[in-house]
Design a protein around this motif. Structure first.
Motif, PDB file in Angstrom:
ATOM      1  N   ARG A  13       0.835  -1.208   0.000  1.00 59.14           N
ATOM      2  CA  ARG A  13       0.000   0.000   0.000  1.00 59.14           C
ATOM      3  C   ARG A  13       0.868   1.257   0.000  1.00 59.14           C
ATOM      4  NH1 ARG A  13      -4.540   1.092   4.688  1.00 59.14           N
ATOM      5  NH2 ARG A  13      -5.246   3.161   4.017  1.00 59.14           N
ATOM      6  N   LEU A  14       1.902   1.255   0.855  1.00 62.43           N
ATOM      7  CA  LEU A  14       2.785   2.412   0.931  1.00 62.43           C
ATOM      8  C   LEU A  14       3.618   2.541  -0.342  1.00 62.43           C
ATOM      9  CD1 LEU A  14       3.657   4.681   2.895  1.00 62.43           C
ATOM     10  CD2 LEU A  14       5.542   3.202   3.592  1.00 62.43           C
ATOM     11  N   THR A  20       3.189   6.779  -7.144  1.00 64.81           N
ATOM     12  CA  THR A  20       2.359   7.802  -7.804  1.00 64.81           C
ATOM     13  C   THR A  20       2.838   9.224  -7.529  1.00 64.81           C
ATOM     14  OG1 THR A  20       0.831   7.938  -5.925  1.00 64.81           O
ATOM     15  CG2 THR A  20       0.365   6.275  -7.625  1.00 64.81           C
ATOM     16  N   LEU A  21       3.787   9.378  -6.624  1.00 65.43           N
ATOM     17  CA  LEU A  21       4.249  10.726  -6.277  1.00 65.43           C
ATOM     18  C   LEU A  21       5.419  11.133  -7.172  1.00 65.43           C
ATOM     19  CD1 LEU A  21       4.002  10.444  -2.404  1.00 65.43           C
ATOM     20  CD2 LEU A  21       2.385  11.503  -3.989  1.00 65.43           C
ATOM     21  N   PRO A  22       5.510  12.433  -7.530  1.00 67.98           N
ATOM     22  CA  PRO A  22       6.475  12.861  -8.559  1.00 67.98           C
ATOM     23  C   PRO A  22       7.931  12.883  -8.109  1.00 67.98           C
ATOM     24  CG  PRO A  22       5.292  14.748  -7.691  1.00 67.98           C
ATOM     25  CD  PRO A  22       4.638  13.542  -7.100  1.00 67.98           C
ATOM     26  N   GLY A  23       8.218  13.007  -6.836  1.00 66.20           N
ATOM     27  CA  GLY A  23       9.613  13.133  -6.424  1.00 66.20           C
ATOM     28  C   GLY A  23       9.776  12.759  -4.970  1.00 66.20           C
ATOM     29  N   PRO A  24      10.970  13.003  -4.411  1.00 68.39           N
ATOM     30  CA  PRO A  24      11.213  12.680  -3.006  1.00 68.39           C
ATOM     31  C   PRO A  24      10.214  13.387  -2.097  1.00 68.39           C
ATOM     32  CG  PRO A  24      13.273  13.173  -4.124  1.00 68.39           C
ATOM     33  CD  PRO A  24      12.180  13.546  -5.065  1.00 68.39           C
ATOM     34  N   VAL A  25       9.670  12.638  -1.146  1.00 69.17           N
ATOM     35  CA  VAL A  25       8.669  13.190  -0.224  1.00 69.17           C
ATOM     36  C   VAL A  25       9.039  12.788   1.195  1.00 69.17           C
ATOM     37  CG1 VAL A  25       6.792  13.180  -1.903  1.00 69.17           C
ATOM     38  CG2 VAL A  25       7.207  11.153  -0.506  1.00 69.17           C
ATOM     39  N   THR A  26       8.458  13.466   2.150  1.00 64.78           N
ATOM     40  CA  THR A  26       8.691  13.145   3.555  1.00 64.78           C
ATOM     41  C   THR A  26       7.731  12.049   4.001  1.00 64.78           C
ATOM     42  OG1 THR A  26       7.108  14.779   4.338  1.00 64.78           O
ATOM     43  CG2 THR A  26       9.380  15.530   3.982  1.00 64.78           C
ATOM     44  N   GLN A  31       2.324   9.588   4.686  1.00 67.68           N
ATOM     45  CA  GLN A  31       1.275   9.202   5.616  1.00 67.68           C
ATOM     46  C   GLN A  31      -0.073   9.722   5.161  1.00 67.68           C
ATOM     47  OE1 GLN A  31       1.819  10.838   9.515  1.00 67.68           O
ATOM     48  NE2 GLN A  31      -0.160  10.075  10.282  1.00 67.68           N
ATOM     49  N   ALA A  32      -0.104  10.944   4.679  1.00 71.86           N
ATOM     50  CA  ALA A  32      -1.359  11.524   4.210  1.00 71.86           C
ATOM     51  C   ALA A  32      -1.895  10.776   2.998  1.00 71.86           C
ATOM     52  CB  ALA A  32      -1.141  13.001   3.877  1.00 71.86           C
ATOM     53  N   GLY A  33      -0.984  10.383   2.095  1.00 71.15           N
ATOM     54  CA  GLY A  33      -1.437   9.688   0.892  1.00 71.15           C
ATOM     55  C   GLY A  33      -1.846   8.255   1.144  1.00 71.15           C
ATOM     56  N   ALA A  34      -1.145   7.577   2.064  1.00 73.72           N
ATOM     57  CA  ALA A  34      -1.421   6.158   2.300  1.00 73.72           C
ATOM     58  C   ALA A  34      -2.466   5.932   3.377  1.00 73.72           C
ATOM     59  CB  ALA A  34      -0.126   5.442   2.681  1.00 73.72           C
ATOM     60  N   LEU A  36      -1.947   5.810   6.685  1.00 77.47           N
ATOM     61  CA  LEU A  36      -1.408   4.911   7.712  1.00 77.47           C
ATOM     62  C   LEU A  36      -0.835   5.743   8.858  1.00 77.47           C
ATOM     63  CD1 LEU A  36       0.485   2.398   5.373  1.00 77.47           C
ATOM     64  CD2 LEU A  36      -1.604   1.918   6.674  1.00 77.47           C
ATOM     65  N   PRO A  37      -0.786   5.187  10.076  1.00 80.55           N
ATOM     66  CA  PRO A  37      -0.201   5.921  11.209  1.00 80.55           C
ATOM     67  C   PRO A  37       1.259   6.265  10.958  1.00 80.55           C
ATOM     68  CG  PRO A  37      -1.458   4.016  11.963  1.00 80.55           C
ATOM     69  CD  PRO A  37      -1.357   3.900  10.476  1.00 80.55           C
ATOM     70  N   ALA A  38       1.727   7.350  11.550  1.00 83.38           N
ATOM     71  CA  ALA A  38       3.084   7.829  11.316  1.00 83.38           C
ATOM     72  C   ALA A  38       4.129   6.796  11.697  1.00 83.38           C
ATOM     73  CB  ALA A  38       3.311   9.132  12.100  1.00 83.38           C
ATOM     74  N   ALA A  39       3.943   6.159  12.861  1.00 84.23           N
ATOM     75  CA  ALA A  39       4.919   5.162  13.310  1.00 84.23           C
ATOM     76  C   ALA A  39       4.976   3.976  12.354  1.00 84.23           C
ATOM     77  CB  ALA A  39       4.566   4.679  14.714  1.00 84.23           C
ATOM     78  N   VAL A  40       3.830   3.583  11.832  1.00 89.61           N
ATOM     79  CA  VAL A  40       3.773   2.464  10.883  1.00 89.61           C
ATOM     80  C   VAL A  40       4.487   2.844   9.593  1.00 89.61           C
ATOM     81  CG1 VAL A  40       2.242   1.036   9.468  1.00 89.61           C
ATOM     82  CG2 VAL A  40       1.664   1.520  11.845  1.00 89.61           C
ATOM     83  N   VAL A  41       4.272   4.070   9.118  1.00 91.24           N
ATOM     84  CA  VAL A  41       4.896   4.535   7.884  1.00 91.24           C
ATOM     85  C   VAL A  41       6.414   4.513   8.005  1.00 91.24           C
ATOM     86  CG1 VAL A  41       5.263   6.547   6.393  1.00 91.24           C
ATOM     87  CG2 VAL A  41       2.945   5.899   7.085  1.00 91.24           C
ATOM     88  N   LEU A  42       6.936   4.990   9.132  1.00 88.28           N
ATOM     89  CA  LEU A  42       8.387   5.013   9.325  1.00 88.28           C
ATOM     90  C   LEU A  42       8.961   3.588   9.337  1.00 88.28           C
ATOM     91  CD1 LEU A  42       8.847   7.837  11.992  1.00 88.28           C
ATOM     92  CD2 LEU A  42       9.575   7.865   9.600  1.00 88.28           C
TER      93      LEU A  42
END
Length: 344
Positions: A13-14, A20-26, A31-34, A36-42
């Motif tokens: 999922r992540l 789909t994102l155009p370049g490097p993202v934080t 987290q906003a796009g997927a 998912l919780p922040a801790a899970v994303v990291l």
């Protein structure tokens, strides 16, 4: 879908979000796009980076993949930025590894099944397989296999054989005179050898059934369902060291491989000048002609599938089969061939 390559559901999922994102993202943007919780994303970013699917740009550093053994040196943080590695490269490596693992598992399965079968009937591997070394010994066994045949000899032929050179198989005419059927699959490169066309033409004239493939997977000969012979060492089709196989699961596997290759091999015809031509298989099924017509009309695989009430996978498989029949590697070449042969 990517779980087949070892990705967990949240990892996929992540990863799909990042693609789909155009370049490097934080991590926060991910987290906003997927969703998912922040801790899970990291945590997921850490595992995807370790797999080489995601490139990490630590604060003040360029985006780069993790080196082997480096996965634990940098903990993902909210200040890092992430980009997806080229999917064709990153996922392609996982797919190749998966295929290699499956092939190894299949080989192990055959070995285990044979070991179990031998244990149940009290036979040992030595009763089933005999290793033969030395040119004279291999040549002698090669003739014995053919003399033992009562009904049929199946063989796969490679170019540049040295133990029994092309055209010098003395056991063949003797066996054919006894009424033994010969089915022979020949590597296409055989025709590039000096005298290759003449050898094949003479074999067909003597009664052999000959078909060609672009690449013979392995040299072998099989007498009925009783004896088989193939190279001892990997990628050593022309070396003398061989294995003689008695009736067993191993021989059953050899026969199954042979019949599969025979089905996709192409028949040959002898021209008036004694050269050999490889047939393209003009007797197409109606569904193949319909697929070709729609393909040449510019329809996509999914559109063809919907029009003919087939699955997209079936359409793709049949197109691949048509390309094999035509001896081409692209759909554009298939279109030209279909036009010349009046396939559609």
């Amino acid at each position: 879908m990517l779980t087949a390559l070892g990705l967990a559901e949240d990892e996929e999922r992540l990863y799909r979000t990042l693609v789909t994102l155009p370049g490097p993202v934080t991590a926060a943007e991910l987290q906003a796009g997927a969703g998912l919780p922040a801790a899970v994303v990291l945590g997921l970013l850490g595992s995807l980076t370790a797999r080489g699917l995601v490139l990490c740009e630590a604060e003040g550093s360029p985006v780069e993949p993790a080196e082997p053994g480096d996965e634990g040196r940098h903990e993902p943080s909210g200040r890092d930025r992430y980009a997806v590695a080229p999917p064709a490269v990153a996922l392609g490596a996982l797919l190749r590894q998966q295929r290699d693992d499956l092939r190894s598992a299949e080989t192990e399965l055959v070995a285990l099944a044979e070991a179990h079968r031998l244990a149940t009937i009290g036979r040992t591997a030595g009763d089933v397989i005999e290793v033969i070394t030395g040119t004279d010994a291999v040549r002698h066994r090669f003739a014995q296999v053919q003399h033992a045949a009562r009904i049929e000899v199946r063989s796969m032929v490679v170019p540049n054989s040295t133990v029994v050179p092309p055209g010098e198989n003395a056991a063949e005419p003797v066996s054919m005179a006894r009424g033994v059927r010969y089915r022979v699959i020949v590597d296409r490169a055989f025709l590039e050898m000096p005298g290759g066309h003449q050898i094949i033409a003479e074999a067909i004239e003597e009664g052999e059934e000959v078909r060609f493939v672009d690449k013979v997977p392995i040299k072998m000969i099989i007498a009925d369902r009783e004896l088989g012979m193939l190279p001892l060492l990997q990628d050593q089709n022309t070396a003398p060291a061989s294995v003689l196989v008695q009736a067993s699961g191993v021989l059953d596997a050899m026969i199954a491989l042979y019949e599969e290759v025979w089905q996709r091999a192409r028949p040959v015809r002898v021209h008036a000048d004694a050269t050999v031509g490889i047939e393209a298989g003009d007797d197409l099924e109606d569904v193949d002609r319909q697929i070709l017509m729609l393909l040449l009309a510019g329809l996509t695989d999914h559109a063809i599938a919907g029009s003919l009430a087939l699955s997209a996978r079936t359409v793709q498989r049949r197109i691949r089969h048509l390309m094999d029949l035509a001896g081409v590697t692209t759909r554009v070449q298939l279109g030209f061939h279909a036009a010349r042969k009046d396939w559609a």
